[in-house]
Write an enzyme that holds these catalytic residues in place. Structure first.
Site, mmCIF file in Angstrom:
data_model
loop_
_atom_site.group_PDB
_atom_site.id
_atom_site.type_symbol
_atom_site.label_atom_id
_atom_site.label_comp_id
_atom_site.label_asym_id
_atom_site.label_seq_id
_atom_site.Cartn_x
_atom_site.Cartn_y
_atom_site.Cartn_z
ATOM 1 N N TYR A 1 0.855 -1.187 0.000
ATOM 2 C CA TYR A 1 0.000 0.000 0.000
ATOM 3 C C TYR A 1 0.892 1.239 0.000
ATOM 4 O O TYR A 1 1.877 1.313 0.748
ATOM 5 C CB TYR A 1 -0.897 0.000 1.237
ATOM 6 C CG TYR A 1 -1.678 1.276 1.446
ATOM 7 C CD1 TYR A 1 -2.874 1.501 0.787
ATOM 8 C CD2 TYR A 1 -1.208 2.273 2.311
ATOM 9 C CE1 TYR A 1 -3.583 2.674 0.976
ATOM 10 C CE2 TYR A 1 -1.903 3.450 2.504
ATOM 11 C CZ TYR A 1 -3.097 3.642 1.835
ATOM 12 O OH TYR A 1 -3.788 4.813 2.028
ATOM 13 N N HIS A 2 0.531 2.238 -0.805
ATOM 14 C CA HIS A 2 1.356 3.440 -0.975
ATOM 15 C C HIS A 2 0.845 4.562 -0.079
ATOM 16 O O HIS A 2 -0.268 5.056 -0.249
ATOM 17 C CB HIS A 2 1.305 3.882 -2.434
ATOM 18 C CG HIS A 2 2.469 4.724 -2.851
ATOM 19 N ND1 HIS A 2 2.870 5.856 -2.170
ATOM 20 C CD2 HIS A 2 3.339 4.581 -3.885
ATOM 21 C CE1 HIS A 2 3.914 6.383 -2.774
ATOM 22 N NE2 HIS A 2 4.233 5.635 -3.811
ATOM 23 N N GLY A 3 1.660 4.969 0.893
ATOM 24 C CA GLY A 3 1.314 6.120 1.730
ATOM 25 C C GLY A 3 1.519 7.426 0.987
ATOM 26 O O GLY A 3 1.919 7.441 -0.183
#
Length: 311
Positions: A89-91
């Protein structure tokens, strides 16, 4: 005057910490350039000749991760000894991913080649750092070569769009992307899901989404202002590998993904990629559901730094 000064200082701090991260990244590149000049290294940036420099970089960022975010990495045993595709998941900014790369190299002396958006390669002054750390554009051919050479390869299917427009609800924004799954299938490697707890509480984007979304879609540049930088607790969780079963029929795959509906592309190759992508998305969502309070809270995440009950 005191109240106004304190308020302004707090606001500036919320925007200054992300800028400090950018400064440190550029400083890292400068130090690498000095190392290259002083040692006259001309070897391939991915070769072992650069390992001393990589160790120094990883040590610096690992110390920063421990001090500022109390960083923890769980599930390292789930990484295969050989090649594999890591999906995460990309913050708002992938600082947690940088922490992961550092800890991985220090503990396993292993590189994970990373797929990045094209705009990253247009940033001035970072060419050497990107090469030494193993950042690549991520064409299908590049990924296949890296996997067949035994590397771990990482990708965030949500990419910049997920970084800019996901929020404290931790919504995955993958659309119909399944190219990563097709590459993993072609290379016959497992997919390993990964997620960092509180990554959205550390850094966030401003919420005026409609204007910035239109701006991004027209320019493909990350123009949304970033804020945050609170020393919230970061824990990265690596999930169990997702192997592909080559013996499963196309009909069984369709049944597992959409209950037998026939709206999927009818080719076996496409259905297999869709199923692998579906499995990966489900696995990452499971990590989020297990380890993340939703909606996320900056202050709760900050208090977790002092929670001694969590192991």
């Amino acid at each position: 005057v005191v109240i106004i000064s304190l308020t302004m200082s707090a606001i500036l701090a919320f925007f200054m910490v992300p800028l400090t991260i950018v400064f440190l990244i550029y400083l890292t590149n400068v130090l690498l350039s000095m190392y290259q000049k002083n040692t006259e290294v001309k070897a391939d940036p991915l070769s072992e000749v650069w390992d001393n420099a990589r160790k120094a970089i990883a040590s610096f960022w690992d110390i920063y991760a421990r001090i500022w975010h109390g960083y923890e990495l769980h599930g390292m045993e789930n990484l295969p000894e050989g090649p594999g595709m890591l999906v995460y998941y990309h913050g708002a900014i992938p600082i947690d991913y940088l922490y992961f790369l550092s800890r991985l190299f220090l503990q396993k002396k292993r590189l994970c080649l990373s797929v990045a958006d094209n705009f990253v390669f247009r940033l001035p002054g970072l060419k050497l750092l990107l090469e030494v750390v193993g950042i690549m554009p991520g064409t299908r051919e590049d990924c296949l070569i890296a996997l067949k050479n035994g590397h771990l390869v990482s990708i965030s299917p949500g990419g910049v769009r997920e970084a800019l427009f996901s929020d404290e609800s931790y919504q995955l924004m993958w659309g119909n992307r399944k190219g990563f799954a097709q590459v993993a299938l072609d290379a016959k490697v497992p997919i390993i899901p990964m997620y960092t707890q509180n990554v959205r509480e550390g850094y966030r984007m401003l919420k005026e989404r409609k204007f910035f979304r239109q701006l991004y879609e027209s320019t493909r540049l990350p123009c949304v202002p970033l804020y945050g930088g609170l020393p919230v607790k970061f824990r990265t969780y690596i999930g169990e590998p997702i192997p592909y079963d080559p013996n499963m029929t196309t009909e069984e795959l369709v049944e597992k993904v959409i209950g037998g509906c026939t709206v999927l592309p009818c080719t076996s190759r496409s259905v297999k990629a869709t199923f692998f992508s579906f499995q990966t998305k489900t696995a990452i969502q499971a990590l989020i559901n297990k380890h993340q309070t939703i909606p996320g809270s900056m202050w709760k995440a900050l208090l977790e730094r002092f929670d001694k009950r969590h192991k």
